[in-house]
Design a protein around this motif. Structure first.
Motif, PDB file in Angstrom:
ATOM      1  N   ALA A  56       0.707  -1.324   0.236  1.00 45.65           N
ATOM      2  CA  ALA A  56      -0.049  -0.454   0.436  1.00 45.65           C
ATOM      3  C   ALA A  56       1.141   1.341   0.045  1.00 45.65           C
ATOM      4  N   ALA A  57       1.958   0.967   1.120  1.00 45.35           N
ATOM      5  CA  ALA A  57       3.122   2.466   1.459  1.00 45.35           C
ATOM      6  C   ALA A  57       3.734   2.642  -0.339  1.00 45.35           C
ATOM      7  N   ALA A  58       4.000   1.404  -1.036  1.00 44.28           N
ATOM      8  CA  ALA A  58       4.441   1.831  -2.266  1.00 44.28           C
ATOM      9  C   ALA A  58       3.842   2.481  -3.561  1.00 44.28           C
ATOM     10  N   VAL A  59       2.533   2.001  -3.386  1.00 46.01           N
ATOM     11  CA  VAL A  59       1.885   2.275  -4.298  1.00 46.01           C
ATOM     12  C   VAL A  59       1.338   3.692  -4.307  1.00 46.01           C
ATOM     13  N   ALA A 151      -9.036  -1.537   4.130  1.00 45.73           N
ATOM     14  CA  ALA A 151      -7.533  -0.862   4.742  1.00 45.73           C
ATOM     15  C   ALA A 151      -6.256  -0.914   4.478  1.00 45.73           C
ATOM     16  N   MET A 152      -6.057  -1.553   3.283  1.00 45.02           N
ATOM     17  CA  MET A 152      -5.186  -0.944   1.896  1.00 45.02           C
ATOM     18  C   MET A 152      -5.061  -0.057   1.718  1.00 45.02           C
ATOM     19  N   CYS A 153      -6.402   0.617   1.520  1.00 46.74           N
ATOM     20  CA  CYS A 153      -6.879   2.109   0.146  1.00 46.74           C
ATOM     21  C   CYS A 153      -6.978   3.407   1.554  1.00 46.74           C
ATOM     22  N   ALA A 157      -3.942   5.593   0.592  1.00 41.52           N
ATOM     23  CA  ALA A 157      -4.437   7.237   0.277  1.00 41.52           C
ATOM     24  C   ALA A 157      -3.848   8.418   1.577  1.00 41.52           C
ATOM     25  N   ILE A 158      -3.969   7.647   2.599  1.00 38.04           N
ATOM     26  CA  ILE A 158      -2.482   8.445   3.936  1.00 38.04           C
ATOM     27  C   ILE A 158      -1.455   8.941   3.374  1.00 38.04           C
ATOM     28  N   SER A 159      -1.486   7.399   2.438  1.00 36.37           N
ATOM     29  CA  SER A 159       0.764   7.298   2.240  1.00 36.37           C
ATOM     30  C   SER A 159       0.497   8.155   1.481  1.00 36.37           C
ATOM     31  N   ALA A 160       0.042   8.825   0.237  1.00 36.64           N
ATOM     32  CA  ALA A 160       0.135   9.919  -1.243  1.00 36.64           C
ATOM     33  C   ALA A 160      -0.249  11.080   0.042  1.00 36.64           C
ATOM     34  N   GLY A 226     -10.130  11.085  11.030  1.00 31.39           N
ATOM     35  CA  GLY A 226      -9.515  11.013  10.034  1.00 31.39           C
ATOM     36  C   GLY A 226      -9.048  12.553  10.255  1.00 31.39           C
ATOM     37  N   PRO A 227     -10.139  13.105  10.265  1.00 30.10           N
ATOM     38  CA  PRO A 227     -10.196  15.024  10.556  1.00 30.10           C
ATOM     39  C   PRO A 227      -9.362  14.930  11.917  1.00 30.10           C
ATOM     40  N   VAL A 228      -8.154  14.389  12.501  1.00 30.02           N
ATOM     41  CA  VAL A 228      -8.347  15.169  13.133  1.00 30.02           C
ATOM     42  C   VAL A 228      -6.915  14.877  13.152  1.00 30.02           C
ATOM     43  N   SER A 229      -6.730  13.658  12.552  1.00 28.57           N
ATOM     44  CA  SER A 229      -4.410  13.718  12.451  1.00 28.57           C
ATOM     45  C   SER A 229      -5.272  12.523  11.748  1.00 28.57           C
ATOM     46  N   ARG A 230      -4.271  12.970  10.238  1.00 24.88           N
ATOM     47  CA  ARG A 230      -4.149  11.753   9.330  1.00 24.88           C
ATOM     48  C   ARG A 230      -2.867  10.514   9.069  1.00 24.88           C
ATOM     49  N   ARG A 231      -2.039  10.971  10.677  1.00 18.80           N
ATOM     50  CA  ARG A 231      -1.323   9.875  10.201  1.00 18.80           C
ATOM     51  C   ARG A 231      -1.589   9.050  11.387  1.00 18.80           C
ATOM     52  N   PHE A 232      -2.460   9.395  12.757  1.00 16.94           N
ATOM     53  CA  PHE A 232      -3.456   7.910  12.821  1.00 16.94           C
ATOM     54  C   PHE A 232      -3.894   7.689  13.066  1.00 16.94           C
TER      55      PHE A 232
END
Length: 572
Positions: A56-59, A151-153, A157-160, A226-232
């Motif tokens: 997921a991260a590589a894509v 979950a991969m999506c 999406a957050i990695s992108a 999601g709206p609070v912390s994309r990393r979390f």
């Protein structure tokens, strides 16, 4: 505008492809899924999770990072490729697909300047990895595949977004990540409903239960933060993916069709496999039979009840009150503690197995399980005298009368079958001008259950009960009774030395080692398999003298240290 719609349509199609693929059996073959992937151990779960998250991260970085993100894509792609190759040994995945997925992952860094190609290749790799993690294609596992892809999506999406991309055409990636987390939570909810996960103490006893709760809880958190912390959000979505992979590697809970029916399992107690039979596995009193001596059983590991031997049987027997639904049955043997899950369903209590005829009822349920029957136990054999057994008793009375006897003795008990059997014998005796009386110096006909029959035969063997020969009802064919040196005769519609009874014996030995075969169990097995009965004949159980034998048998036989032989022609 048309350009943006085209991009949005492309993203939608590419997202639908892996979901569509995941609804078919792995690698489009009914039974060709990679072997050895389930159940997972800890290393297998780690490899699958590492591969899915790295893919997921590589894509995502290949699609959203441009040339500046090539280094991050390369690191993630190498991890994904190594995990794909490692899955061959650790997870038992197929060599060729795993190798192709690894090569595809290594190609992603070269597609950082071609985002559409990177996304398309990533969709194929992601679908392939999920299919390897969810190999059997069953509805429940396919549902898991959808959750893992979602979950991969979310993670992708957050990695992108972290790599610099904010949207896919007119579609913002933030709502995409939250929507994917919402789909994951929906799948987890379906899993909780499918597994009838209850928020009580029993949920911690089942790996499936607490993994389902974790799967749902983590996905729900990913939706809300999601709206609070994309990393979390990425962290919680990744943890939900780990829980989803773990769900694939644990046994599914009993299907509704398996709840409320007799159950036989092999339980590992300190390396020793103990066969356990639970009859009828319904709410209320249940008879638990273990193929070993000196066993304690119960629902509370701190307060286990002792088991005991039962007349006419081997092994240990104990009564346990089981609640409605799922619970965990504990047992101890030789200082080791083991447990197994039971599910009584939501039905009413089953037949009464607390009587002395309970073990025969358990033997009948075991015969039905051997034959493949998967239905609740409706009644125990001692509750009714069958027409076949009534005919056998009449034929045996006629045989005794033909040998010149004028009086016969009968031993019975108070079970419905035994009461009806005595009435049949008395009527048949009257028709043959035989006087039916209590035991004395006459031919003795035993029509009781196993428990009373063992007492009677031991009295005959010790000369405490006079009898001119012992005649047993057909349901008294069980090794522990026939091993008593009382020279019994009994009417049967099969020869234990024929191929079909031998097949039953072999299946019994595999399912419940050292369990003695019984006429009741074999008759149930025979009816379930549609095996026709043979003509009725009288058989004698004889002992073979074995020097040094101590009375214990170490293999499954019809008569320990003995045999059953026909002594008459076809009975009328």
């Amino acid at each position: 505008m048309r350009k943006h719609l085209h991009r949005a349509g492309t993203v939608a199609v590419l997202a639908a492809v892996p979901i569509g693929i995941s609804t078919t059996p792995a690698w489009a073959h009914d039974h060709g899924a990679p072997s050895g992937v389930a159940p997972f151990d800890g290393s297998a779960v780690f490899i699958h999770c590492l591969s899915l998250l790295a893919t997921a991260a590589a894509v995502a970085t290949a699609w959203g990072g441009g040339r500046a993100g090539r280094s991050r894509t390369s690191v993630a792609a190498v991890i994904a490729a190594v995990a794909n190759i490692g899955a061959i040994q650790a997870c038992g995945t197929a060599v060729v697909p795993s190798t192709l997925l690894a090569l595809g992952a290594l190609a992603l860094p070269w597609l950082v300047t071609r985002p559409r190609a990177a996304l398309a290749l990533g969709a194929v790799i992601g679908a392939g990895r999920v299919l390897q993690a969810v190999p059997d294609g069953s509805p429940a596992r396919t549902l898991t595949a959808a959750g893992l892809l979602a979950a991969m999506c979310c993670v992708g999406a957050i990695s992108a977004m972290l790599a610099g991309r904010r949207s896919a055409g007119p579609v913002a990636l933030g709502p995409v990540a939250t929507g994917a987390a919402l789909v994951t939570a929906g799948v987890a909810t379906a899993y909780c409903v499918r597994g009838e996960v209850r928020l009580d103490a029993t949920v911690l006893w089942f790996t499936f239960g607490w993994l389902s709760i974790a799967y749902f809880g983590l996905a729900a958190v990913a939706v809300t933060v999601g709206p609070v912390s994309r990393r979390f959000q990425a962290v919680t979505a990744s943890a939900a993916l780990v829980a989803g992979v773990g769900l694939v590697g644990v046994p599914l809970p009993p299907a509704p069709a398996d709840a409320g029916i007799p159950m036989v399992r092999q339980v590992d107690a300190a390396g020793q496999q103990l066969p356990v039979l639970v009859t009828p596995q319904r709410p209320g009193w249940n008879l638990v039979h273990i193929g070993a001596d000196d066993v304690r059983v119960g629902l509370d590991p701190g307060r286990l009840a002792t088991t005991d031997a039962r007349p006419g049987t081997t092994g240990s027997w104990g009564l346990v009150w089981l609640p409605t639904g799922r619970s965990r049955l504990w047992l101890t043997h030789g200082g080791a503690t083991a447990s197994l899950a039971v599910d009584t369903g939501q039905a009413d209590p089953g037949p009464d197995v607390t009587t002395p005829d309970g073990p025969e009822c358990a033997s009948a349920s075991l015969g039905a399980l051997l034959a493949g029957a998967r239905r609740p136990l409706a009644a125990c054999p001692a509750q009714e005298l069958t027409a076949e057994d009534a005919d056998a008793l009449r034929a045996m009375v006629s045989f005794i009368a033909g040998r010149g006897a004028t009086t016969i003795s009968v031993r019975s008990d108070d079970s419905p079958r035994s009461v009806a059997a005595r009435q049949v014998v008395e009527a048949a005796g009257a028709a043959e001008n035989l006087r039916v009386t209590d035991p004395g110096d006459h031919p003795l006909l035993v029509v009781s259950g196993w428990a009373a029959a063992e007492t009677t035969l031991r009295e005959v063997a010790a000369d405490r009960l006079p009898a001119q020969g012992s005649y047993l009802a057909p349901w008294l064919l069980t090794g522990p009774l026939l091993a008593i040196p009382s020279s019994p005769l009994l009417p049967l519609r099969f020869d234990v030395r024929d191929d079909t009874p031998s097949a039953y014996l072999a299946e019994l030995s595999e399912l419940f080692p050292l369990e003695p075969p019984t006429g009741t169990g074999y008759t149930t097995w025979m009816r379930q398999r549609g095996v026709p009965a043979e003509p009725l004949r009288l058989y004698a159980a004889g002992q073979l003298f074995v020097p040094g034998a101590d009375g214990h048998h170490q293999s499954t036989t019809w008569v320990p240290h003995g045999t059953v032989t026909a002594v008459s022609g076809q009975l009328p």
